[in-house]
Design a protein around this motif. Sequence first.
Motif, PDB file in Angstrom:
ATOM      1  N   LEU A   1      44.667  36.506  40.850  1.00  0.00           N
ATOM      2  CA  LEU A   1      45.473  35.943  41.931  1.00  0.00           C
ATOM      3  C   LEU A   1      44.579  35.128  42.852  1.00  0.00           C
ATOM      4  CD1 LEU A   1      47.626  39.031  43.049  1.00  0.00           C
ATOM      5  CD2 LEU A   1      48.373  37.156  41.599  1.00  0.00           C
ATOM      6  N   ALA A   2      45.110  34.036  43.342  1.00  0.00           N
ATOM      7  CA  ALA A   2      44.327  33.181  44.243  1.00  0.00           C
ATOM      8  C   ALA A   2      43.999  33.905  45.550  1.00  0.00           C
ATOM      9  CB  ALA A   2      45.099  31.902  44.530  1.00  0.00           C
ATOM     10  N   ALA A   3      44.864  34.839  45.941  1.00  0.00           N
ATOM     11  CA  ALA A   3      44.677  35.504  47.230  1.00  0.00           C
ATOM     12  C   ALA A   3      43.636  36.628  47.178  1.00  0.00           C
ATOM     13  CB  ALA A   3      46.016  36.067  47.714  1.00  0.00           C
ATOM     14  N   ARG A   4      43.216  37.015  45.973  1.00  0.00           N
ATOM     15  CA  ARG A   4      42.238  38.108  45.864  1.00  0.00           C
ATOM     16  C   ARG A   4      40.841  37.618  46.213  1.00  0.00           C
ATOM     17  NH1 ARG A   4      45.214  41.275  41.167  1.00  0.00           N
ATOM     18  NH2 ARG A   4      46.328  42.555  42.653  1.00  0.00           N
ATOM     19  N   PRO A   5      40.017  38.502  46.770  1.00  0.00           N
ATOM     20  CA  PRO A   5      38.632  38.109  47.064  1.00  0.00           C
ATOM     21  C   PRO A   5      37.940  37.638  45.789  1.00  0.00           C
ATOM     22  CG  PRO A   5      39.125  40.248  48.018  1.00  0.00           C
ATOM     23  CD  PRO A   5      40.299  39.885  47.171  1.00  0.00           C
ATOM     24  N   LYS A   6      37.165  36.582  45.900  1.00  0.00           N
ATOM     25  CA  LYS A   6      36.594  35.937  44.698  1.00  0.00           C
ATOM     26  C   LYS A   6      35.664  36.871  43.916  1.00  0.00           C
ATOM     27  CE  LYS A   6      38.789  32.156  45.373  1.00  0.00           C
ATOM     28  NZ  LYS A   6      39.901  32.956  45.972  1.00  0.00           N
ATOM     29  N   GLY A   7      34.975  37.743  44.608  1.00  0.00           N
ATOM     30  CA  GLY A   7      34.015  38.616  43.932  1.00  0.00           C
ATOM     31  C   GLY A   7      34.648  39.766  43.178  1.00  0.00           C
TER      32      GLY A   7
ATOM     33  N   VAL B   1      42.559  55.134  65.757  1.00  0.00           N
ATOM     34  CA  VAL B   1      42.595  53.676  65.580  1.00  0.00           C
ATOM     35  C   VAL B   1      42.535  53.353  64.093  1.00  0.00           C
ATOM     36  CG1 VAL B   1      41.688  52.818  67.760  1.00  0.00           C
ATOM     37  CG2 VAL B   1      40.102  53.581  66.001  1.00  0.00           C
ATOM     38  N   TYR B   2      43.056  52.201  63.766  1.00  0.00           N
ATOM     39  CA  TYR B   2      43.171  51.782  62.379  1.00  0.00           C
ATOM     40  C   TYR B   2      42.472  50.442  62.254  1.00  0.00           C
ATOM     41  CZ  TYR B   2      45.673  51.929  57.911  1.00  0.00           C
ATOM     42  OH  TYR B   2      46.006  52.024  56.588  1.00  0.00           O
ATOM     43  N   LEU B   3      41.736  50.267  61.173  1.00  0.00           N
ATOM     44  CA  LEU B   3      40.985  49.027  60.991  1.00  0.00           C
ATOM     45  C   LEU B   3      41.267  48.466  59.601  1.00  0.00           C
ATOM     46  CD1 LEU B   3      38.768  47.225  62.361  1.00  0.00           C
ATOM     47  CD2 LEU B   3      37.110  48.555  61.073  1.00  0.00           C
ATOM     48  N   ILE B   4      41.682  47.202  59.557  1.00  0.00           N
ATOM     49  CA  ILE B   4      41.990  46.561  58.275  1.00  0.00           C
ATOM     50  C   ILE B   4      41.050  45.379  58.078  1.00  0.00           C
ATOM     51  CG2 ILE B   4      43.713  45.266  56.973  1.00  0.00           C
ATOM     52  CD1 ILE B   4      45.846  46.967  58.446  1.00  0.00           C
ATOM     53  N   ASP B   5      40.344  45.388  56.953  1.00  0.00           N
ATOM     54  CA  ASP B   5      39.437  44.288  56.642  1.00  0.00           C
ATOM     55  C   ASP B   5      40.132  43.369  55.637  1.00  0.00           C
ATOM     56  OD1 ASP B   5      37.422  42.572  55.991  1.00  0.00           O
ATOM     57  OD2 ASP B   5      35.867  44.117  55.869  1.00  0.00           O
ATOM     58  N   ILE B   6      40.598  42.230  56.124  1.00  0.00           N
ATOM     59  CA  ILE B   6      41.384  41.325  55.287  1.00  0.00           C
ATOM     60  C   ILE B   6      40.555  40.762  54.128  1.00  0.00           C
ATOM     61  CG2 ILE B   6      42.471  39.032  55.331  1.00  0.00           C
ATOM     62  CD1 ILE B   6      43.870  39.875  57.831  1.00  0.00           C
ATOM     63  N   SER B   7      39.268  40.565  54.354  1.00  0.00           N
ATOM     64  CA  SER B   7      38.445  39.975  53.299  1.00  0.00           C
ATOM     65  C   SER B   7      38.279  40.918  52.108  1.00  0.00           C
ATOM     66  CB  SER B   7      37.075  39.603  53.858  1.00  0.00           C
ATOM     67  OG  SER B   7      36.396  40.774  54.262  1.00  0.00           O
ATOM     68  N   LYS B   8      38.591  42.204  52.289  1.00  0.00           N
ATOM     69  CA  LYS B   8      38.431  43.155  51.190  1.00  0.00           C
ATOM     70  C   LYS B   8      39.715  43.405  50.420  1.00  0.00           C
ATOM     71  CE  LYS B   8      34.562  45.904  52.957  1.00  0.00           C
ATOM     72  NZ  LYS B   8      34.262  47.166  53.648  1.00  0.00           N
ATOM     73  N   CYS B   9      40.861  43.198  51.050  1.00  0.00           N
ATOM     74  CA  CYS B   9      42.140  43.589  50.431  1.00  0.00           C
ATOM     75  C   CYS B   9      42.397  42.805  49.152  1.00  0.00           C
ATOM     76  CB  CYS B   9      43.287  43.382  51.403  1.00  0.00           C
ATOM     77  SG  CYS B   9      44.883  43.852  50.702  1.00  0.00           S
ATOM     78  N   ILE B  10      42.734  43.537  48.076  1.00  0.00           N
ATOM     79  CA  ILE B  10      43.014  42.894  46.783  1.00  0.00           C
ATOM     80  C   ILE B  10      44.518  42.850  46.506  1.00  0.00           C
ATOM     81  CG2 ILE B  10      40.764  43.443  45.788  1.00  0.00           C
ATOM     82  CD1 ILE B  10      42.225  45.778  44.285  1.00  0.00           C
ATOM     83  N   GLY B  11      45.323  43.348  47.421  1.00  0.00           N
ATOM     84  CA  GLY B  11      46.771  43.277  47.253  1.00  0.00           C
ATOM     85  C   GLY B  11      47.305  44.092  46.093  1.00  0.00           C
ATOM     86  N   CYS B  12      46.692  45.233  45.800  1.00  0.00           N
ATOM     87  CA  CYS B  12      47.119  46.028  44.651  1.00  0.00           C
ATOM     88  C   CYS B  12      48.366  46.858  44.955  1.00  0.00           C
ATOM     89  CB  CYS B  12      45.992  46.947  44.183  1.00  0.00           C
ATOM     90  SG  CYS B  12      45.464  48.146  45.405  1.00  0.00           S
ATOM     91  N   GLY B  13      48.609  47.113  46.230  1.00  0.00           N
ATOM     92  CA  GLY B  13      49.802  47.867  46.609  1.00  0.00           C
ATOM     93  C   GLY B  13      49.659  49.371  46.462  1.00  0.00           C
TER      94      GLY B  13
END
Lengths: 164, 278
Positions: free
Chosen positions: A117-123, B76-88
């Motif tokens: 997916l394009a939205a997934r982190p590249k690594g 408190v809750y912390l979300i790192d957007i750069s890590k999320c892979i959207g797996c659900g």
Amino acid sequence: MEHSKHIWRAALILLFGVVGFIVVRQFLIPKSFGIAGHYRFDALAEFMAQPVKHGGRESCRKCHEPPYETTSKGKHARVSCEVCHGPVGDHASKEAKIAVMPKNPSYKLCAYCHQKLAARPKGFKQVSFRKHLEEQGFASDSKIPEKICLKCHEPHDPTGAAGN
Amino acid sequence: MEDKSAPFNSVPGMDVPSASSEEPAMTRRECLKRSAQGACGAIFVLACGEELGALAQMAGTPPEGEKYDPFKHEWVYLIDISKCIGCGSCVRACERENNVPPHYFRTWVERYRITDSEHPLVDSPNGGRDGFGPEKHGEEGRKAFFVPKICNHCKFSPCTQLCPVGASFRSPDGVMLVDEERCIGCGYCVQACPYGSRFIHPVKHVASKCTFCYHRVTKGLPTACVAACPVGARRFGDAKDPDDEVSQIVATQPTHVLKPELLTGPHCRYLGMSMEVR
């Protein structure tokens, strides 16, 4: 004063009203209401009493040491068993098995995380399933077979000895 | 404008008060005295409510269960957007942990794609529960990312302010909860939440929402969504514990909240969030 009794009557009615209000209020408002704010404090204890369903990897280890060990060494070490298999609370109660743990052998389970997916982190490791299968020598013109990933990859250690 | 100190403000009344059987009687006597003095009914109601609280605060003895003291934590809750892979995985875990009815969500994942058009493409098929399909050709976006969302557990929450029956409340440890016994299902809070975090339960007909897995965090376990996240994009911490990793990040690093212009004081912080996110 002939008319003073009107005042007394009104006062009496008011008094009954006020006393009635207080009495009814005592019954209608829960005991713990207002202890720490405008809410029923006992509700916190009720929330706390809800059953915990996800026990984490360690709770699986007691009975399932081999897959636990395999997973710990591989790339899926950070994936909790319950992510794929469902919560331990639906499977065991007081260390006794109550239901079969579901195993989903479908490539769709892998796709949740590894579909490109394009939205997934590249690594992050991700594949275009059709392209990947073509590269591995599988004909991909038809429907993708459900258990295709398991032919090469062992889900507990997908890049280890059992995998490629 | 974001209130950076929000999670670190002390909660008034650190001592957990108790509800002994003496207090209501005291209050009633006090109220009767006031009535004799001719206080009018409306003032009277307020005074009674306030006094019960004040009396309870003065009592100062902790209630049953010394193990967990809600006055000593602030979650408190912390979300790192750069890590999320959207797996659900988080959405599925939440659903199973909290018996969330199908097609309703206490947490969900949105996919943002910033294209050349005026507005970003945002989708969240079934809340991200069943994963995301591949993007159509040309819709990948020059910037794309996932945004996991949950109730923000706002310090100055619109949802609790308008609850007519005192069912929606903020616990001493900073968790917004709904007392299902008191909720009448009017849905005001559902409309008031600017983040769409609440829904009316289709079976129970009461407001339902993320509880920060109150039954778990009070036992020292992470929330179900945090435990399920395979990449560590979701994290959970205690703002009152200075050694807590999440608490330190929130205190020392630049974080962002959703809709800061609403001044709701969210307890859910985002790392690496893009300004297109709403």
